[in-house]
Design a protein around this motif. Structure first.
Motif: not given
Length: 213
Positions: A184-193, A196-199, A208-209
Motif C-alpha cells: 500500500s501507499k502507507q507501506d511504501f511511506l513507512s519504508a522510506g519511499v 511523490i514517488q508512490i503512484l 512522474a518523469l
C-alpha cells in the motif's frame, strides 16, 4: 539525466496474482497435490519459482513438477494492468530506453506479455529470474543494467518493498512504487519511499518523469 526506465512485471505490468493462483491450483489438480491457498501464495510472492514450488509442495522434486507448471502457464495469460501498452509507448517515444527485471523466468513472462499485446522489441534489455543468481532485494540484480549505464541514470518501477530496497541499495537514480500489488501507499511511506514517488499505477509513470503534462 535519466536514460532508462526498468519495470518489474508481475503486479506492475501484469495483473497476475489471481491468474497465478489459478494456474498453481490447476497444477495441483493434474498432479494430485494439495491445493495451494491464497494466503500461502501471497506470503511467498516475489520469490523465484523454484522457491515457491518448494514452499507449496516440498514433497515433490522440482524437475518433475516444472514441466507441468510450464505447460499450464502457456495455456492462458494474465491481463495487463490498464493502460500499460499506452504507457510503454509514451516512454519509448520519449527516447528513453526500456527494460524489464523480474524474478519470474523470462520465457514465461515474455510469452504472457506478448499474448497481451506488448511488443518485446521495445525493451533494450530483459532479465528474468533464470538469468541471474541474485534475487531482490539484493542490489546485484541490477548489475546487468549498470554494466551498460550509470546507476544514477536508471529508474526502476515496482510494486513491492523488495523492489524499493534493491533500487535504493543499488543507488539507482529513481524508484517509483506502484500500489497495484500488495504494497500500500502507507507501506511504501513507512519504508522510506517519498510520497511523490508512490503512484497508483504505471499509467502515472510518464507524468512522474515529466514526459507528459
Amino acid at each position: 539525466m535519466i536514460e532508462q526506465v526498468i519495470f518489474d512485471v508481475d503486479l506492475t505490468l501484469l495483473n497476475s496474482f489471481g491468474w497465478v493462483l489459478a494456474r498453481y491450483q490447476e497444477v495441483a489438480r493434474r498432479m494430485y497435490l494439495n491445493q495451494p491457498q491464497e494466503n500461502h501464495l501471497k506470503g511467498m510472492w516475489g520469490m523465484k519459482i523454484p522457491d515457491i514450488i518448494g514452499g507449496l509442495w516440498p514433497e515433490i522434486e522440482f524437475n518433475k513438477i516444472m514441466p507441468v507448471v510450464m505447460a499450464v502457464s502457456r495455456e492462458s495469460s494474465p491481463p495487463l494492468i490498464a493502460g500499460v501498452i499506452e504507457t510503454l509507448g509514451q516512454i519509448y517515444q520519449s527516447d528513453l530506453a526500456l527494460g524489464l527485471l523480474s524474478t519470474t523466468p523470462r520465457d514465461i513472462f515474455e510469452h504472457q506479455l506478448t499474448a497481451a499485446g506488448v511488443k518485446l522489441e521495445l525493451f533494450e534489455k530483459i532479465i528474468g529470474g533464470s538469468d541471474t543468481s541474485f534475487r531482490k532485494p539484493d542490489p546485484k540484480v541490477f548489475e546487468v543494467f549498470t554494466e551498460v549505464r550509470r546507476a544514477d541514470s536508471l529508474v526502476y518501477v515496482g510494486d513491492a518493498l523488495v523492489d524499493w530496497e534493491a533500487a535504493r541499495d543499488a543507488d539507482l537514480g529513481l524508484f517509483l512504487g506502484v500500489t497495484t500489488g500488495f504494497t500500500s501507499k502507507q507501506d511504501f511511506l513507512s519504508a522510506g519511499v517519498p510520497e511523490i514517488q508512490i503512484l497508483d499505477s504505471v499509467v502515472n509513470v510518464p507524468k512522474a518523469l515529466a514526459l507528459t503534462d
